[in-house]
Write a protein that holds these residues in place. Structure first.
Motif, PDB file in Angstrom:
ATOM      1  N   THR A   9     -18.174  23.710  -0.396  1.00 41.31           N
ATOM      2  CA  THR A   9     -17.119  23.831   0.611  1.00 41.31           C
ATOM      3  C   THR A   9     -15.808  23.313   0.035  1.00 41.31           C
ATOM      4  OG1 THR A   9     -17.283  21.608   1.590  1.00 41.31           O
ATOM      5  CG2 THR A   9     -18.870  23.280   2.365  1.00 41.31           C
ATOM      6  N   PRO A  10     -14.692  23.671   0.669  1.00 41.99           N
ATOM      7  CA  PRO A  10     -13.427  23.033   0.282  1.00 41.99           C
ATOM      8  C   PRO A  10     -13.468  21.553   0.624  1.00 41.99           C
ATOM      9  CG  PRO A  10     -13.046  24.987   1.640  1.00 41.99           C
ATOM     10  CD  PRO A  10     -14.503  24.676   1.726  1.00 41.99           C
ATOM     11  N   GLY A  11     -12.663  20.777  -0.061  1.00 39.32           N
ATOM     12  CA  GLY A  11     -12.545  19.371   0.283  1.00 39.32           C
ATOM     13  C   GLY A  11     -11.885  19.208   1.638  1.00 39.32           C
ATOM     14  N   LEU A  12     -12.160  18.089   2.309  1.00 37.25           N
ATOM     15  CA  LEU A  12     -11.613  17.834   3.628  1.00 37.25           C
ATOM     16  C   LEU A  12     -10.394  16.913   3.541  1.00 37.25           C
ATOM     17  CD1 LEU A  12     -14.903  17.443   5.693  1.00 37.25           C
ATOM     18  CD2 LEU A  12     -13.577  19.503   5.174  1.00 37.25           C
ATOM     19  N   VAL A  13      -9.544  17.015   4.547  1.00 41.39           N
ATOM     20  CA  VAL A  13      -8.284  16.275   4.582  1.00 41.39           C
ATOM     21  C   VAL A  13      -8.323  15.280   5.737  1.00 41.39           C
ATOM     22  CG1 VAL A  13      -5.768  16.436   4.801  1.00 41.39           C
ATOM     23  CG2 VAL A  13      -7.054  18.279   3.645  1.00 41.39           C
ATOM     24  N   ASN A  14      -8.280  13.996   5.414  1.00 40.16           N
ATOM     25  CA  ASN A  14      -8.221  12.946   6.427  1.00 40.16           C
ATOM     26  C   ASN A  14      -6.749  12.661   6.708  1.00 40.16           C
ATOM     27  OD1 ASN A  14      -8.297  10.665   8.002  1.00 40.16           O
ATOM     28  ND2 ASN A  14      -9.204   9.349   6.447  1.00 40.16           N
ATOM     29  N   THR A  15      -6.270  13.063   7.887  1.00 36.34           N
ATOM     30  CA  THR A  15      -4.843  13.009   8.161  1.00 36.34           C
ATOM     31  C   THR A  15      -4.329  11.644   8.590  1.00 36.34           C
ATOM     32  OG1 THR A  15      -5.266  13.800  10.426  1.00 36.34           O
ATOM     33  CG2 THR A  15      -4.717  15.452   8.765  1.00 36.34           C
ATOM     34  N   ARG A  16      -5.220  10.644   8.693  1.00 39.90           N
ATOM     35  CA  ARG A  16      -4.722   9.305   9.009  1.00 39.90           C
ATOM     36  C   ARG A  16      -5.782   8.256   8.721  1.00 39.90           C
ATOM     37  NH1 ARG A  16      -3.706   6.363  14.749  1.00 39.90           N
ATOM     38  NH2 ARG A  16      -2.308   4.726  14.052  1.00 39.90           N
ATOM     39  N   THR A  17      -5.390   7.246   7.936  1.00 44.77           N
ATOM     40  CA  THR A  17      -6.254   6.086   7.743  1.00 44.77           C
ATOM     41  C   THR A  17      -5.386   4.874   7.434  1.00 44.77           C
ATOM     42  OG1 THR A  17      -8.238   5.259   6.618  1.00 44.77           O
ATOM     43  CG2 THR A  17      -6.630   6.415   5.252  1.00 44.77           C
ATOM     44  N   HIS A  18      -6.008   3.698   7.471  1.00 46.02           N
ATOM     45  CA  HIS A  18      -5.361   2.424   7.103  1.00 46.02           C
ATOM     46  C   HIS A  18      -6.344   1.732   6.161  1.00 46.02           C
ATOM     47  CE1 HIS A  18      -2.522   2.808  10.559  1.00 46.02           C
ATOM     48  NE2 HIS A  18      -3.577   3.387  11.133  1.00 46.02           N
ATOM     49  N   LEU A  19      -6.149   1.898   4.872  1.00 46.87           N
ATOM     50  CA  LEU A  19      -7.166   1.528   3.890  1.00 46.87           C
ATOM     51  C   LEU A  19      -7.473   0.036   3.874  1.00 46.87           C
ATOM     52  CD1 LEU A  19      -5.983   3.831   0.955  1.00 46.87           C
ATOM     53  CD2 LEU A  19      -7.940   4.209   2.466  1.00 46.87           C
ATOM     54  N   PRO A  79       5.784  -7.466   4.342  1.00 51.28           N
ATOM     55  CA  PRO A  79       6.957  -7.953   3.621  1.00 51.28           C
ATOM     56  C   PRO A  79       6.790  -8.023   2.118  1.00 51.28           C
ATOM     57  CG  PRO A  79       5.809  -9.773   4.668  1.00 51.28           C
ATOM     58  CD  PRO A  79       5.148  -8.530   5.155  1.00 51.28           C
ATOM     59  N   SER A  80       5.550  -7.910   1.621  1.00 52.56           N
ATOM     60  CA  SER A  80       5.305  -8.028   0.181  1.00 52.56           C
ATOM     61  C   SER A  80       5.275  -6.650  -0.473  1.00 52.56           C
ATOM     62  CB  SER A  80       3.968  -8.741  -0.067  1.00 52.56           C
ATOM     63  OG  SER A  80       3.586  -8.622  -1.430  1.00 52.56           O
ATOM     64  N   SER A  81       6.230  -6.403  -1.359  1.00 53.28           N
ATOM     65  CA  SER A  81       6.211  -5.147  -2.105  1.00 53.28           C
ATOM     66  C   SER A  81       4.965  -5.040  -2.963  1.00 53.28           C
ATOM     67  CB  SER A  81       7.462  -5.051  -2.992  1.00 53.28           C
ATOM     68  OG  SER A  81       8.639  -4.987  -2.205  1.00 53.28           O
ATOM     69  N   GLU A  82       4.461  -6.194  -3.418  1.00 56.64           N
ATOM     70  CA  GLU A  82       3.284  -6.183  -4.280  1.00 56.64           C
ATOM     71  C   GLU A  82       2.051  -5.655  -3.540  1.00 56.64           C
ATOM     72  OE1 GLU A  82       5.377  -8.684  -4.019  1.00 56.64           O
ATOM     73  OE2 GLU A  82       6.257  -8.776  -6.033  1.00 56.64           O
ATOM     74  N   VAL A  83       1.977  -5.890  -2.232  1.00 58.30           N
ATOM     75  CA  VAL A  83       0.857  -5.354  -1.447  1.00 58.30           C
ATOM     76  C   VAL A  83       0.888  -3.827  -1.464  1.00 58.30           C
ATOM     77  CG1 VAL A  83       0.050  -5.050   0.936  1.00 58.30           C
ATOM     78  CG2 VAL A  83       0.425  -7.348   0.016  1.00 58.30           C
ATOM     79  N   HIS A  84       2.056  -3.239  -1.252  1.00 57.60           N
ATOM     80  CA  HIS A  84       2.179  -1.782  -1.263  1.00 57.60           C
ATOM     81  C   HIS A  84       1.906  -1.223  -2.653  1.00 57.60           C
ATOM     82  CE1 HIS A  84       3.999  -1.809   2.788  1.00 57.60           C
ATOM     83  NE2 HIS A  84       4.584  -2.918   2.384  1.00 57.60           N
ATOM     84  N   ASP A  85       2.408  -1.917  -3.668  1.00 58.13           N
ATOM     85  CA  ASP A  85       2.153  -1.487  -5.046  1.00 58.13           C
ATOM     86  C   ASP A  85       0.657  -1.481  -5.341  1.00 58.13           C
ATOM     87  OD1 ASP A  85       4.896  -1.381  -5.394  1.00 58.13           O
ATOM     88  OD2 ASP A  85       5.022  -3.305  -6.439  1.00 58.13           O
ATOM     89  N   ALA A  86      -0.061  -2.480  -4.810  1.00 53.19           N
ATOM     90  CA  ALA A  86      -1.503  -2.584  -5.062  1.00 53.19           C
ATOM     91  C   ALA A  86      -2.252  -1.416  -4.438  1.00 53.19           C
ATOM     92  CB  ALA A  86      -2.038  -3.905  -4.513  1.00 53.19           C
ATOM     93  N   VAL A  87      -1.838  -0.994  -3.245  1.00 54.11           N
ATOM     94  CA  VAL A  87      -2.488   0.153  -2.603  1.00 54.11           C
ATOM     95  C   VAL A  87      -2.250   1.416  -3.421  1.00 54.11           C
ATOM     96  CG1 VAL A  87      -2.529   1.607  -0.542  1.00 54.11           C
ATOM     97  CG2 VAL A  87      -2.399  -0.884  -0.315  1.00 54.11           C
TER      98      VAL A  87
END
Length: 344
Positions: A9-19, A79-87
């Protein structure tokens, strides 16, 4: 990787998550939405870059194992840019196709009734400037970058204007039309209602399927969301033939792709010349799926991560025999095993 006897099958698209919430499973069970958000906010305030990476990597690997090949990460402001960079690093290491939306907010309210937790906010200009940095870091990878608003109440009118101006300045984000992410399991757990999906489709809205956060679902299994999303609508409308496999799969594989800036695949099918994001199911991996009278019906009613034998993104095998080839389950497990707060 043997395909004989399997179903591709084609891959599926999860349109919203909070990892990051993969580290918060079971939190706030039985609480209403605002109380639940407060509990999550306490943990988010202690989130470290190391924990952000571990949880995002684990959640991305879990998503891939259930056949998700593209996900939209709706990051909370932090507030931490490093948190976003890590994701971003975790997404790149997992090699899942992703739209990483950096959280922004400028209306502070500790109660979350009309605004966002002030501990997690930073000046809007700084957040948007760092989004530009994330865009630069993501070049050449399978990750696109945008912005995410927790909800419209989290922005002042001035802030909403600034975010809109920022988005319209980028061709990949300046899309017309409206799309909806249908998150049935999260809605059910938090008692927040049932999305009027038939009415949305009738009105011409594009609707995609979402798994939502691991703290309110509590998995990243898009096949579970596929099944429950259909059953929930059948129950409320009292129609057993509502949202069968063709309709649900089209929603999950391409229902909101145009709004996400990725290739449209409105019927959920595989077409020559499109990206080779594919999932190989083997129903004989799980005897609870046998016998197979109709592969589509079996996938809708019985499919799970247990039936996923292989996942390809961009033609590259990322999952083989149920394991991520680069992030075997023991590694995410080690990152998540420590219980307690996000900060350790």
């Amino acid at each position: 990787m043997a395909g004989n006897g399997g179903h591709l099958t084609p891959g599926l698209v999860n349109t919203r998550t909070h990892l990051f919430q993969a580290g918060l499973r079971g939190i706030g069970e039985g609480l209403g939405l605002l109380a639940w958000l407060s509990a999550v906010g306490e943990e988010a305030a202690r989130l470290t870059p190391e924990r952000a990476y571990a949880t995002a990597a684990a959640a991305a690997a879990e998503a891939l194992r259930s056949g998700t090949t593209t996900l939209v990460e709706h990051m909370w402001p932090h507030p931490s840019s490093e948190v976003h960079d890590a994701v971003l690093r975790a997404l790149k290491d997992s090699d899942v196709r992703a739209v990483l939306c950096r959280g922004v907010a400028d209306r502070a309210d500790p109660s979350r009734r009309w605004g966002f937790d002030p501990r997690l906010m930073q000046p809007l200009e700084a957040a948007l400037a760092h989004t530009d940095e994330l865009i630069a870091q993501a070049r050449g990878s399978r990750v696109d970058v945008g912005v995410a608003v927790p909800n419209p109440r989290c922005l002042t009118p001035k802030g909403m204007g600034a975010v809109r101006a920022y988005a319209e300045g980028r061709a990949t984000l300046a899309r017309h039309g409206v799309g909806v992410s249908y998150n049935p399991l999260s809605n059910m757990r938090l008692g927040s209602g049932i999305a009027p999906v038939p009415e949305m489709l009738e009105a011409g809205l594009s609707v995609g399927l979402g798994v939502d956060r691991a703290a309110s679902n509590d998995t990243q299994d898009i096949l579970e969301a596929l099944r429950i999303g259909a059953y929930l609508q059948r129950a409320v409308h009292r129609k057993a033939d509502l949202f069968g496999f063709p309709e649900m799969f089209a929603m999950a594989a391409g229902g909101a792709n145009r709004m996400l800036g990725i290739e449209e695949n409105p019927d959920g099918g595989v077409r020559a010349g499109t990206r080779a994001d594919l999932v190989l199911h083997r129903f004989d991996r799980d005897h609870a799926c046998l016998p197979v009278r109709d592969p589509g019906a079996t996938l809708l009613t019985c499919g799970s991560s247990r039936t996923v034998a292989a996942v390809l993104v961009g033609g590259e095998v990322l999952v083989r025999d149920g394991e991520h080839v680069r992030l075997p389950s023991r590694e995410p497990a080690a990152g998540l095993a420590r219980r307690g707060s996000c900060g350790g």
